[in-house]
Scaffold this motif. Structure first.
Motif, PDB file in Angstrom:
ATOM      1  N   PHE A 188       0.817  -1.204   0.000  1.00 19.43           N
ATOM      2  CA  PHE A 188       0.000   0.000   0.000  1.00 19.43           C
ATOM      3  C   PHE A 188       0.857   1.264   0.000  1.00 19.43           C
ATOM      4  O   PHE A 188       0.502   2.262  -0.606  1.00 19.43           O
ATOM      5  CB  PHE A 188      -0.928   0.012   1.228  1.00 19.43           C
ATOM      6  N   ALA A 189       1.986   1.228   0.705  1.00 16.26           N
ATOM      7  CA  ALA A 189       2.806   2.423   0.859  1.00 16.26           C
ATOM      8  C   ALA A 189       3.645   2.730  -0.374  1.00 16.26           C
ATOM      9  O   ALA A 189       3.889   3.895  -0.678  1.00 16.26           O
ATOM     10  CB  ALA A 189       3.708   2.274   2.075  1.00 16.26           C
ATOM     11  N   ALA A 190       4.113   1.720  -1.072  1.00 14.10           N
ATOM     12  CA  ALA A 190       5.007   1.950  -2.214  1.00 14.10           C
ATOM     13  C   ALA A 190       4.323   2.757  -3.329  1.00 14.10           C
ATOM     14  O   ALA A 190       4.884   3.760  -3.782  1.00 14.10           O
ATOM     15  CB  ALA A 190       5.543   0.627  -2.739  1.00 14.10           C
ATOM     16  N   PRO A 191       3.126   2.378  -3.788  1.00 19.16           N
ATOM     17  CA  PRO A 191       2.487   3.203  -4.827  1.00 19.16           C
ATOM     18  C   PRO A 191       2.180   4.623  -4.350  1.00 19.16           C
ATOM     19  O   PRO A 191       2.335   5.584  -5.118  1.00 19.16           O
ATOM     20  CB  PRO A 191       1.199   2.454  -5.161  1.00 19.16           C
ATOM     21  N   ALA A 192       1.780   4.772  -3.102  1.00 23.83           N
ATOM     22  CA  ALA A 192       1.495   6.108  -2.575  1.00 23.83           C
ATOM     23  C   ALA A 192       2.768   6.948  -2.522  1.00 23.83           C
ATOM     24  O   ALA A 192       2.740   8.148  -2.817  1.00 23.83           O
ATOM     25  CB  ALA A 192       0.873   6.000  -1.186  1.00 23.83           C
ATOM     26  N   SER A 193       3.898   6.333  -2.175  1.00 25.88           N
ATOM     27  CA  SER A 193       5.170   7.052  -2.127  1.00 25.88           C
ATOM     28  C   SER A 193       5.608   7.471  -3.521  1.00 25.88           C
ATOM     29  O   SER A 193       6.091   8.593  -3.718  1.00 25.88           O
ATOM     30  CB  SER A 193       6.252   6.180  -1.488  1.00 25.88           C
ATOM     31  N   VAL A 194       5.449   6.596  -4.496  1.00 22.93           N
ATOM     32  CA  VAL A 194       5.806   6.928  -5.875  1.00 22.93           C
ATOM     33  C   VAL A 194       4.926   8.068  -6.381  1.00 22.93           C
ATOM     34  O   VAL A 194       5.416   9.025  -7.013  1.00 22.93           O
ATOM     35  CB  VAL A 194       5.686   5.680  -6.782  1.00 22.93           C
ATOM     36  N   PHE A 195       3.632   8.012  -6.091  1.00 24.37           N
ATOM     37  CA  PHE A 195       2.718   9.080  -6.495  1.00 24.37           C
ATOM     38  C   PHE A 195       3.090  10.403  -5.837  1.00 24.37           C
ATOM     39  O   PHE A 195       3.083  11.456  -6.485  1.00 24.37           O
ATOM     40  CB  PHE A 195       1.276   8.686  -6.150  1.00 24.37           C
ATOM     41  N   ALA A 196       3.442  10.376  -4.549  1.00 28.60           N
ATOM     42  CA  ALA A 196       3.852  11.597  -3.848  1.00 28.60           C
ATOM     43  C   ALA A 196       5.140  12.153  -4.433  1.00 28.60           C
ATOM     44  O   ALA A 196       5.286  13.376  -4.593  1.00 28.60           O
ATOM     45  CB  ALA A 196       4.019  11.311  -2.361  1.00 28.60           C
ATOM     46  N   LEU A 229       6.174  11.810  -7.515  1.00 26.18           N
ATOM     47  CA  LEU A 229       5.825  12.401  -8.810  1.00 26.18           C
ATOM     48  C   LEU A 229       5.155  13.768  -8.638  1.00 26.18           C
ATOM     49  O   LEU A 229       5.426  14.704  -9.411  1.00 26.18           O
ATOM     50  CB  LEU A 229       4.915  11.461  -9.594  1.00 26.18           C
ATOM     51  N   LEU A 230       4.306  13.908  -7.637  1.00 20.98           N
ATOM     52  CA  LEU A 230       3.677  15.208  -7.387  1.00 20.98           C
ATOM     53  C   LEU A 230       4.701  16.255  -6.966  1.00 20.98           C
ATOM     54  O   LEU A 230       4.635  17.411  -7.398  1.00 20.98           O
ATOM     55  CB  LEU A 230       2.593  15.069  -6.316  1.00 20.98           C
ATOM     56  N   VAL A 231       5.644  15.871  -6.120  1.00 23.15           N
ATOM     57  CA  VAL A 231       6.688  16.811  -5.701  1.00 23.15           C
ATOM     58  C   VAL A 231       7.544  17.211  -6.895  1.00 23.15           C
ATOM     59  O   VAL A 231       7.886  18.390  -7.074  1.00 23.15           O
ATOM     60  CB  VAL A 231       7.547  16.203  -4.564  1.00 23.15           C
ATOM     61  N   GLN A 232       7.894  16.255  -7.736  1.00 27.38           N
ATOM     62  CA  GLN A 232       8.692  16.543  -8.926  1.00 27.38           C
ATOM     63  C   GLN A 232       7.918  17.471  -9.868  1.00 27.38           C
ATOM     64  O   GLN A 232       8.480  18.422 -10.414  1.00 27.38           O
ATOM     65  CB  GLN A 232       9.059  15.246  -9.652  1.00 27.38           C
ATOM     66  N   ALA A 233       6.629  17.213 -10.060  1.00 27.62           N
ATOM     67  CA  ALA A 233       5.814  18.073 -10.916  1.00 27.62           C
ATOM     68  C   ALA A 233       5.683  19.466 -10.316  1.00 27.62           C
ATOM     69  O   ALA A 233       5.706  20.464 -11.045  1.00 27.62           O
ATOM     70  CB  ALA A 233       4.439  17.447 -11.120  1.00 27.62           C
ATOM     71  N   ASP A 279       1.535  23.586  -9.748  1.00 27.53           N
ATOM     72  CA  ASP A 279       1.386  23.710  -8.294  1.00 27.53           C
ATOM     73  C   ASP A 279       0.229  24.642  -7.943  1.00 27.53           C
ATOM     74  O   ASP A 279      -0.577  24.343  -7.075  1.00 27.53           O
ATOM     75  CB  ASP A 279       2.695  24.217  -7.691  1.00 27.53           C
ATOM     76  N   GLU A 280       0.135  25.778  -8.653  1.00 25.74           N
ATOM     77  CA  GLU A 280      -0.938  26.733  -8.364  1.00 25.74           C
ATOM     78  C   GLU A 280      -2.307  26.150  -8.732  1.00 25.74           C
ATOM     79  O   GLU A 280      -3.279  26.345  -8.002  1.00 25.74           O
ATOM     80  CB  GLU A 280      -0.690  28.026  -9.132  1.00 25.74           C
ATOM     81  N   ASP A 281      -2.375  25.440  -9.851  1.00 23.16           N
ATOM     82  CA  ASP A 281      -3.647  24.836 -10.270  1.00 23.16           C
ATOM     83  C   ASP A 281      -4.115  23.773  -9.268  1.00 23.16           C
ATOM     84  O   ASP A 281      -5.290  23.735  -8.911  1.00 23.16           O
ATOM     85  CB  ASP A 281      -3.510  24.200 -11.661  1.00 23.16           C
TER      86      ASP A 281
END
Length: 186
Positions: free
Chosen positions: A27-35, A37-41, A49-51
């Motif tokens: 459960f944690a691995a996909p959530a960490s990868v998604f987080a 990716l969001l930080v990188q974006a 970020d503003e949107d």
């Protein structure tokens, strides 16, 4: 039942059998990868970020509010876990007392039912009663020792030396030679 070695507790957390870490990792691995990716974006695309902040409604949220919300959620989760742990502890304690009561009732019945033979064979009846009480004391002590684990103290029992040597030798051998638990033999 899963047997745990209590010597290396940190290694106990990472073993696959009986551990929740592999399932939690799923459960944690996909959530960490998604987080990540969001930080990188967020770092590479400021307009993204503003949107996102505007759509999620967190543009006006301050860091202290986010911190308070995160701590509140974690506190609720910890409270729930502690409550469940205490519930399991008290259930186990209640079951131990119930086990003790059931065994006491069994011994009481054996002693009561042997009352009829007390007049005809007094010495044999007393020997039987003493043996039953000693065996049940050993049974209860062995169960407590098994529950307590390898580091538990030896529980007090009613004079096991009142039993004959063959019985005591068999109880000792059943654990070491045959792999039976002493409670099962008693």
């Amino acid at each position: 039942m899963i047997e745990y070695d209590e010597e290396w507790l940190i290694l106990l957390l990472w073993q696959y059998r009986g551990s929740l870490f592999p399932r939690a990792f799923l459960f944690a691995a996909p959530a960490s990868v998604f987080a990540a990716l969001l930080v990188q974006a967020r770092e590479s695309l400021p307009e993204f970020d503003e949107d996102i902040n505007r759509e999620l409604g967190i543009a006006d949220a301050h860091r202290s509010q986010l911190w308070t919300a995160a701590i509140g959620i974690l506190s609720a989760l910890m409270l729930f876990r502690v409550y469940k742990a205490m519930e399991r502890f008290w259930e186990g304690t209640g079951l131990l007392h119930q086990m003790r009561g059931e065994w006491f009732d069994a011994v009481s019945c054996c002693v009561t039912f042997s009352r009829g033979s007390l007049a005809k064979r007094p010495q044999e009846t007393l020997n039987f009663r003493h043996a039953v009480v000693r065996l049940m004391s050993l049974c209860h002590g062995s169960a407590l020792k098994e529950i307590g684990g390898a580091t538990a103290d030896e529980p007090y029992t009613i004079d096991p030396h009142g039993l004959d040597d063959d019985t005591l030798l068999h109880l000792k051998d059943c654990v070491q030679a045959h792999g039976f638990k002493r409670v099962e033999v008693l």
